[in-house]
Design an enzyme around this catalytic site. Structure first.
Site, PDB file in Angstrom:
ATOM      1  N   VAL A 266       0.907  -1.287  -0.012  1.00 38.16           N
ATOM      2  CA  VAL A 266       0.067   0.073  -0.076  1.00 38.16           C
ATOM      3  C   VAL A 266       0.783   1.122   0.068  1.00 38.16           C
ATOM      4  O   VAL A 266       1.575   1.161   0.779  1.00 38.16           O
ATOM      5  CB  VAL A 266      -0.904  -0.079   1.200  1.00 38.16           C
TER       6      VAL A 266
ATOM      7  N   GLN B 287      -1.304   4.355   3.632  1.00 40.36           N
ATOM      8  CA  GLN B 287      -0.944   3.134   4.933  1.00 40.36           C
ATOM      9  C   GLN B 287      -1.663   3.712   6.118  1.00 40.36           C
ATOM     10  O   GLN B 287      -1.905   4.860   6.334  1.00 40.36           O
ATOM     11  CB  GLN B 287       0.438   3.264   5.114  1.00 40.36           C
TER      12      GLN B 287
ATOM     13  N   GLU C   1       4.146 -15.854   0.864  1.00 41.09           N
ATOM     14  CA  GLU C   1       5.530 -15.954   0.664  1.00 41.09           C
ATOM     15  C   GLU C   1       6.352 -15.185   1.828  1.00 41.09           C
ATOM     16  O   GLU C   1       6.313 -13.795   1.633  1.00 41.09           O
ATOM     17  CB  GLU C   1       6.135 -15.770  -0.739  1.00 41.09           C
TER      18      GLU C   1
END
Length: 465
Positions: free
Chosen positions: A251, A256, A283
């Site tokens: 973001v 944010q 991941e």
């Protein structure tokens, strides 16, 4: 005392004056983090404005060879402006003087191009023009994208900075027209703001971009701006399913802390369910993202009725008392059929569900203070098992020396003790000299795990009020 006699001869020639050699101070360099500031701007009026705060990248020192320092400049200041509409950038470099010392003079242009590649422009005038000439860049790039969600999501909370009706999530296959070009302009943001990641392979057709777009009213046509994005990889699972792996998520710094990251993750969850993939994995998630992800999954799991009897059963066993006094503590893991139901219905993979399970039990204990000792024993059991890489309730293996006419060092018996009991012979048990230190490390890990659990519990409890 013998005194040195002065010569009677006349004065000799004056001694030659020695030339004083001056040494300039050693060039110790300056860290890139100290002299570079990054600004995200959406209009030319914001460029250079004192009202626009700088944003904090992960670590700029990593982009400079060796020790992460810049050499050869005095009074160096670098202000980098990034156009959040077209994703172009411009670096305003000023300094008082240069010195070509032992380390030489850092090639700033080359170093900055390693980060910003073709997005960086040479002049400020050229950069300012991009706000008009490239204002439709995002809209043109996503024109062929698939809209996977628009507007609000039930239960999500987004700050009023952006109206939910202005939000869209579009999906682009990486080998579709314009997707590669768009991602190439996103790469500098990935390098600057996503810790420990590398650009994806745009030649691999199994990559997909999910772009969170804000549509802003702007004269005749709306202006498209990227709020955030995630890169998802789809891969095969035998015999006939696909899995989804979230590899990168970002973001933009100016958005944010407003709930947009959670919004994007919730959309991806919905896509995973709608397309009936095997599961959704992440991941190497950062601590911050793992916290957000877990908060989302806890709310989903608390509303998932099929596992409620299993949670109640685990809580009933734990509250019966004094687990911490028992030689062996039950693992308190969810039953296999619950793991399968969660994976098949919610697409939460087993590893993530096991983390959430601990929090679900914590939330169900009332009052938590009364049962904290027993709960801590359960978490200690889990952490110890994670460290050993196996179930600590499994039968213990022991090695015994046996009489033999052959070489003594090559003769032994390995057996499993029943119920995990240790043997009585002191000669067969090897005492770890570092055990006190290991126990202290284990205690610290348990405290960290419980603190993580409490932070998630606090967050999701506030959301339900």
């Amino acid at each position: 005392m013998v005194q040195k006699k002065l010569s009677a001869a006349g004065p000799g020639p004056e001694p030659k004056k020695r030339r004083r050699v001056g040494f300039s101070p050693a060039d110790t360099g300056v860290e890139a983090n100290e002299c570079i500031k990054i600004y995200l701007v959406s209009s030319k009026e914001e460029v250079g404005s004192p009202e626009v705060p700088s944003v904090t990248p992960v670590d700029l020192n990593d982009f400079f060879d060796g020790d992460g320092k810049i050499y050869g400049y005095h009074g160096l200041k670098i202000n980098v402006w990034i156009n959040s509409i077209s994703l172009h950038s411009y670096a305003d470099i000023t300094y008082q003087s240069t010195t070509n010392g032992v380390k030489g003079i850092t090639d700033l242009k080359s170093a900055l191009q390693n980060i910003f590649a073709e997005t960086i422009v040479d002049s400020k005038d050229e950069f300012l023009k991009t706000f008009s000439t490239e204002k439709d860049f995002i809209r043109n790039m996503v024109s062929n994208g698939e809209v996977v969600h628009s507007g609000m999501i039930d239960g999500s909370s987004i700050n009023a900075l952006v109206a939910p009706s202005d939000l869209q999530v579009l999906r682009l296959e990486i080998d579709s027209p314009n997707a590669g070009l768009l991602y190439s302009r996103l790469v500098p943001l990935v390098l600057l703001f996503v810790d420990g990641t590398n650009p994806i392979d745009v030649t691999d057709p199994d990559w997909h971009l999910y772009l969170l777009i804000q549509k802003k009213e702007h004269k005749e046509e709306p202006l498209y701006q990227i709020v955030g994005f995630t890169a998802i990889y789809k891969f095969y699972r035998y015999p006939d399913r696909l899995r989804m792996r979230l590899s990168q998520i970002l973001v933009l710094p100016t958005f944010q802390g407003k709930g947009f990251g959670s919004y994007l993750v919730e959309v991806v969850n919905k896509v995973a369910i709608a397309e009936n993939v095997y599961d959704l994995t992440v991941e190497e998630p950062s601590e911050k993202f793992q916290h957000i992800r877990t908060c989302i999954d806890i709310n989903r799991l608390r509303a998932f009725d099929p596992i409620k009897p299993d949670i109640d059963s685990a809580v009933e066993t734990l509250t019966k008392g004094k687990l911490s006094k028992k030689a062996q503590i039950p693992r308190f893991t969810p039953p296999l059929n619950a793991i399968e139901k969660v994976r098949e219905t919610l697409k939460i993979n087993k590893k993530q569900f096991l983390k959430c399970w601990e929090i679900l039990i914590y939330l169900a204990l009332d009052p938590i203070d009364k049962y904290m000792e027993e709960y801590s024993s359960v978490i200690t059991n889990h952490v110890r098992a994670d460290i050993l890489g196996k179930d600590i309730e499994a039968p213990k293996k022991q090695v015994l020396d046996v009489p033999t006419p052959y070489a003594a060092e090559a003769s032994f018996v390995v057996f499993k003790s029943l119920n995990g009991e240790e043997g009585d012979s002191k000669d067969t048990v090897q005492v770890d000299e570092n055990k006190p230190e290991q126990e202290q490390q284990l205690k610290q890990l348990v405290e960290e795990r419980i603190r993580e659990i409490q932070l998630v519990a606090e967050k999701v409890s506030k959301l339900r009020i």
